[in-house]
Write a protein that holds these residues in place. Structure first.
Motif, PDB file in Angstrom:
ATOM      1  N   UNK A 152      38.823  34.242  31.548  1.00  0.00           N
ATOM      2  CA  UNK A 152      38.331  33.215  32.764  1.00  0.00           C
ATOM      3  C   UNK A 152      37.231  33.744  33.173  1.00  0.00           C
ATOM      4  N   UNK A 153      36.715  34.778  32.914  1.00  0.00           N
ATOM      5  CA  UNK A 153      35.495  35.109  33.410  1.00  0.00           C
ATOM      6  C   UNK A 153      35.663  36.193  34.680  1.00  0.00           C
ATOM      7  N   UNK A 154      34.589  36.944  35.124  1.00  0.00           N
ATOM      8  CA  UNK A 154      34.582  37.859  36.261  1.00  0.00           C
ATOM      9  C   UNK A 154      34.631  37.056  37.544  1.00  0.00           C
ATOM     10  N   UNK A 155      34.157  35.909  37.836  1.00  0.00           N
ATOM     11  CA  UNK A 155      34.300  35.193  39.019  1.00  0.00           C
ATOM     12  C   UNK A 155      35.511  34.855  39.165  1.00  0.00           C
ATOM     13  N   UNK A 156      36.660  34.364  38.123  1.00  0.00           N
ATOM     14  CA  UNK A 156      37.893  34.109  38.452  1.00  0.00           C
ATOM     15  C   UNK A 156      38.585  35.410  38.510  1.00  0.00           C
ATOM     16  N   UNK A 157      38.298  36.445  38.082  1.00  0.00           N
ATOM     17  CA  UNK A 157      38.798  37.499  38.295  1.00  0.00           C
ATOM     18  C   UNK A 157      38.647  38.076  39.764  1.00  0.00           C
ATOM     19  N   UNK A 158      37.404  38.074  40.010  1.00  0.00           N
ATOM     20  CA  UNK A 158      37.067  38.259  41.763  1.00  0.00           C
ATOM     21  C   UNK A 158      38.154  37.412  42.510  1.00  0.00           C
ATOM     22  N   UNK A 159      38.076  36.300  42.272  1.00  0.00           N
ATOM     23  CA  UNK A 159      39.101  35.423  42.980  1.00  0.00           C
ATOM     24  C   UNK A 159      40.459  35.898  43.103  1.00  0.00           C
ATOM     25  N   UNK A 160      41.034  36.316  41.976  1.00  0.00           N
ATOM     26  CA  UNK A 160      42.238  37.112  41.933  1.00  0.00           C
ATOM     27  C   UNK A 160      42.538  38.069  42.706  1.00  0.00           C
TER      28      UNK A 160
ATOM     29  N   UNK B  26      39.773  27.849  38.477  1.00  0.00           N
ATOM     30  CA  UNK B  26      40.409  27.311  37.269  1.00  0.00           C
ATOM     31  C   UNK B  26      41.809  26.789  37.408  1.00  0.00           C
ATOM     32  N   UNK B  27      42.358  26.567  38.595  1.00  0.00           N
ATOM     33  CA  UNK B  27      43.649  26.649  38.582  1.00  0.00           C
ATOM     34  C   UNK B  27      44.477  27.911  38.962  1.00  0.00           C
ATOM     35  N   UNK B  28      45.808  27.454  39.105  1.00  0.00           N
ATOM     36  CA  UNK B  28      46.725  28.644  39.533  1.00  0.00           C
ATOM     37  C   UNK B  28      47.048  29.602  38.424  1.00  0.00           C
TER      38      UNK B  28
END
Length: 880
Positions: A764-772, A830-832
């Motif tokens: 999902x990319x590092x941006x999504x990883x940061x959000x997690x 990108x959703x839950x």
């Protein structure tokens, strides 16, 4: 009377010739004794009169010397006092100025400046500084500003050596200065030796003594080494009572019981009495010599008288001749006896002008140190004995005197046997003339050495006074009521570029800037007549056209003539310094008002002497800076006290620093409006003495905010806002130490790791990883207590400290967190996303264990959880 008639007379008187002769001799002896007693008493009276007159003359000389010297001391102290008062306080006088005032005052040992309590603050003798004097010793009146006050004479060399012994002493005099709280005193220490040397020159100790008494009878000064300064004697109290009349003389006992011829005189303008005592025994020693000499002469006269009388009985034939011879011899003897009595103290001389022979008596030769008739005398020999500098004057006065019917008087110096010179006075008168030309001249020779010495001493004193006036810093002018210069000191003329003779007789207008300035000065003369003294500063013109400022002091003379003494002191440099100081103060004021911080300066009495605009603005003062100057610092501090978040802390700091002589910088204070101030304290010292304080305040609010932000950035993880690894490890070490000491096995340490986090980044990319990561950190912070600590210690690794829960509580927390992750997917762009975690749990507080060791143990449990399938919790215990 015929021989027969004389015999008949003797028979009628029932006297034999032998008895008649014996009666004649007895009567003659009684007459001679009466004449001798009368002469001796008359000579003694003359000696007493002469010594009393000499004592009075010396008292006048010593009084004049003492009055002039004390007047100079008063002038010096007044000049220093006026200089100190012009500078707004005695503290501005320096030891250099006091020492400079001593250069032309050999009679002074030191000049000191005392504060209002009598403590020596400044002195030309550095060892006097700090000495505490008793002001009561000076008997200060309520108003005595212009008077000298005499202190108690003391043993020693100066105040620092007041216990120095009996061999030295000093005499303190004081002049009051200043006003009220700025009062101070100037004290001069007089050297008694200066006066004693002068006294010894005019009156050696073996001939007499001189005392100077204070108004209460105490000895101020004495030429007698056995008398201590400051002592009190009954004889002196009697003189003080007599001294009210100003002057006088008496014959009476002194301190040692010996009789003396005494004369006293009050010192002009000062509460002192000068007394001169000449030893009576010493004086009457000369009288005894004169009495013996007169007795010898009288005996010779008696023999001359009895010789002819005896011849009467040798024969009747020679009676008439013998009677005539006796009468002639008696007349000659009586003439010589009369001359002897009239000039008993002087040498006698008889000059036969025709033969140029001079007959001199033994006393004439004795005056020059010779024995009787040591050499034949003539007027030519006399003139050869005259001092070379006096010969021409001697010859001219002798030539004129011989033509004067009234006689002549010629003072001159004659050579003595010892090779020196003696001042004598030659008196003479022509007693026989022929054709208008003198044939015989008789006279006396008088020793006038003492008189000449006294006159020379007076002249020398006058020269000394002139030299003193010419060498002091001030110029002295004597002016008439019409404002013309009668006399001027050399220094006074030099200050304006003139010679004294060029200014004498000139109008003061030649020294003024212009006619208007000269006319504006005229009212000062009216003030002088009314007040006696004036003081002004004025601008005057020198010979070269230069304009200079002078401090002018005027004193009206009460002499029956309208005369004024003007004392001028060049103060141009002081005016220039004042102008420069004003300009400097103006520049300083601009700098202070542009200063980026708040400034306040207080003086020694804690009065505000300087404050800038920034201070008034910082603390919301309604006044402008000039309205606050002069206010007490405590009052100002009370007004700004409530501006601080902690007023009591502000007051505590003021008390702590109020008397400190050490600077303090960088102390923080918070205001109620949220601003933060730093303040500096700087003591102002003068030669180690605290004379003021400087307070500076700086607004550091913005800087403190920046520091807090930097501290936050340095201690937290920027992505999750959780404490970073460094902060977490520091807290872990503290908890390990606390758990080991107080509650072993009660603090749980958890290591957490998100499962398959790398796949999330890859898919999902590092941006999504940061959000997690952000979502998990929010979930984690919602689960912990205020006493707990959670931190991000790696990429997807987190650590948690749970004090007081034990191993069970730690496992329950991990399970609860794991369940929360199952219950709520992580919201991302990108959703839950469903995320799981693995956890390792351990306890702190084992002996000898560090935080790193505990972290390693929890980390090992974490990896076991991953190895056993992830999404689980494992517990680790230490190997015991």
């Amino acid at each position: 009377m015929l021989p027969i008639e004389r015999s008949n007379l003797l028979r009628r008187l029932h006297l034999s010739p032998g008895r008649a002769f014996a009666l004649f001799v007895g009567l003659l002896l009684l007459l001679a004794l009466a004449v001798f007693a009368y002469t001796a008493q008359r000579v003694r009276q003359e000696i007493e009169t002469a010594h009393l007159r000499q004592a009075a003359t010396l008292a006048n000389l010593f009084e004049d010397r003492l009055s002039q010297t004390l007047g100079t001391v008063r002038l010096v102290l007044r000049s220093l006092r006026d200089d100190g008062e012009q500078r707004l306080g005695g503290d501005n006088l320096s030891a250099t100025q006091l020492s400079a005032a001593l250069r032309n005052a050999p009679f002074l040992r030191s000049i000191s400046l005392l504060n209002a309590t009598g403590r020596v603050e400044v002195s030309s003798e550095y060892r006097n500084v700090g000495v505490q004097l008793n002001l009561a010793d000076f008997d200060l009146p309520p108003s005595g500003r212009e008077l000298l006050h005499f202190g108690r004479p003391q043993q020693g060399r100066d105040f620092y050596d007041s216990e120095g012994g009996r061999n030295t002493s000093f005499l303190p005099v004081m002049l009051m200065a200043g006003q009220e709280e700025q009062a101070f005193y100037l004290v001069a220490v007089i050297n008694p030796g200066y006066f004693l040397d002068h006294i010894e020159t005019l009156l050696p100790q073996e001939e007499g003594s001189t005392d100077v008494l204070l108004a209460d009878g105490r000895l101020f000064l004495s030429s007698q080494p056995t008398l201590l300064a400051g002592s009190l004697h009954p004889q002196d109290l009697e003189l003080v009572d007599f001294g009210v009349s100003g002057f006088g003389s008496l014959v009476g006992p002194r301190h040692d019981g010996r009789q003396a011829y005494s004369a006293w005189r009050s010192v002009r303008a000062f509460p002192l009495l000068v007394s001169v005592h000449m030893d009576q025994a010493k004086a009457l020693g000369a009288w005894g010599e004169e009495v013996r000499r007169s007795g010898t002469i009288l005996l010779g006269v008696l023999l001359l008288i009895l010789g002819p009388a005896t011849l009467l009985f040798m024969g009747e034939r020679r009676a008439l001749a013998q009677r005539a011879q006796v009468a002639k011899a008696l007349a000659a003897s009586e003439e010589r006896y009369r001359l002897t009595l009239s000039a008993i103290r002087d040498g006698l001389w008889d000059w036969d002008v025709g033969t140029d022979t001079v007959q001199c008596d033994a006393h004439w030769y004795e005056l020059l140190g010779y024995g009787p008739q040591a050499f034949n005398m003539s007027m030519g020999v006399w003139q050869a004995q005259v001092h070379p500098d006096d010969q021409e004057r001697f010859q001219n006065m002798l030539r004129e005197g011989l033509l004067n019917q009234q006689g002549f008087l010629i003072p001159h110096r004659l050579a003595t046997l010892e090779g020196g010179w003696r001042w004598v006075e030659m008196r003479g008168k022509s007693v026989a003339q022929e054709g208008g030309a003198p044939q015989r001249v008789v006279g006396t020779l008088t020793d006038i050495s003492d008189r000449v010495t006294a006159e020379q001493a007076v002249a020398s004193e006058a020269r000394h006074r002139t030299a003193l006036l010419d060498h002091i810093a001030a110029g002295v002018f004597l002016a008439s009521g019409e404002r013309r210069i009668l006399e001027v000191s050399a220094r006074g003329a030099e200050m304006f570029g003139y010679r004294p003779e060029e200014l004498q007789g000139q109008s003061f207008a030649c020294l003024h800037v212009d006619l208007a300035s000269y006319e504006a000065f005229a009212p000062l003369y009216d003030r002088l007549r009314a007040q006696g003294q004036v003081h002004e500063e004025c601008l005057m013109r020198c010979r070269n056209g230069e304009l200079r400022w002078f401090s002018v002091y005027g004193t009206w003379l009460d002499s029956g003539r309208e005369q004024v003494i003007w004392t001028l002191l060049d103060v141009t440099a002081s005016h220039q310094m004042s102008a420069a100081l004003l300009a400097s103060n103006q520049r300083l004021e601009v700098l202070i008002n542009q200063f980026p911080g708040a400034l306040l300066v207080e003086d020694q009495q804690r009065r505000i002497v300087l404050i800038n605009h920034t201070f008034c603005e910082m603390f919301d003062l309604e006044e402008r800076p000039e309205g606050v100057v002069g206010e007490h610092f405590g009052s100002c501090a009370a007004r700004i006290r409530e501006r601080f978040s902690h007023p009591e802390h502000f007051e505590w700091q003021l008390r702590e620093l109020g008397d400190s002589e050490l600077p303090v910088q960088g102390r923080e204070l918070a205001l109620v409006d949220g601003r933060v101030l730093e303040h500096d304290y700087m003591p102002i010292l003068d030669h180690g003495r605290l004379t003021g304080r400087l307070w500076a305040f700086w607004d550091v609010t913005e800087r403190k905010q920046q520091e807090r932000e930097l501290k936050r950035l340095a201690s937290t993880d920027s992505l999750t806002s959780l404490p970073n690894r460094r902060i977490f490890m520091e807290r872990l070490e503290l908890e390990v130490a606390r758990a080991e000491r107080y509650a072993q096995g009660e603090t749980a340490l958890l290591m957490l790791d998100l499962d398959h986090f790398k796949l999330i980044n890859d898919r999902h990319g590092h941006g999504v990883g940061d959000q997690v990561l952000q979502g998990f950190s929010c979930l984690l912070q919602a689960q912990i207590r205020r006493t707990d600590l959670a931190g991000r210690v790696g990429g997807e690794e987190f650590a948690v400290l749970l004090p007081g829960v034990g191993i069970k509580g730690g496992v329950e927390f991990a399970e609860r967190l794991r369940s929360a992750l199952h219950a709520r997917p992580m919201e991302t762009s990108q959703g839950g996303l469903q995320v799981t975690m693995s956890a390792g749990v351990t306890l702190l507080g084992y002996v000898g264990e560090s935080g790193s060791m505990a972290m390693g143990r929890a980390d090992a449990a974490l990896y076991r959880a991953k190895e056993n399938g992830r999404d689980r919790v494992e517990v680790a215990f230490p190997d015991l």
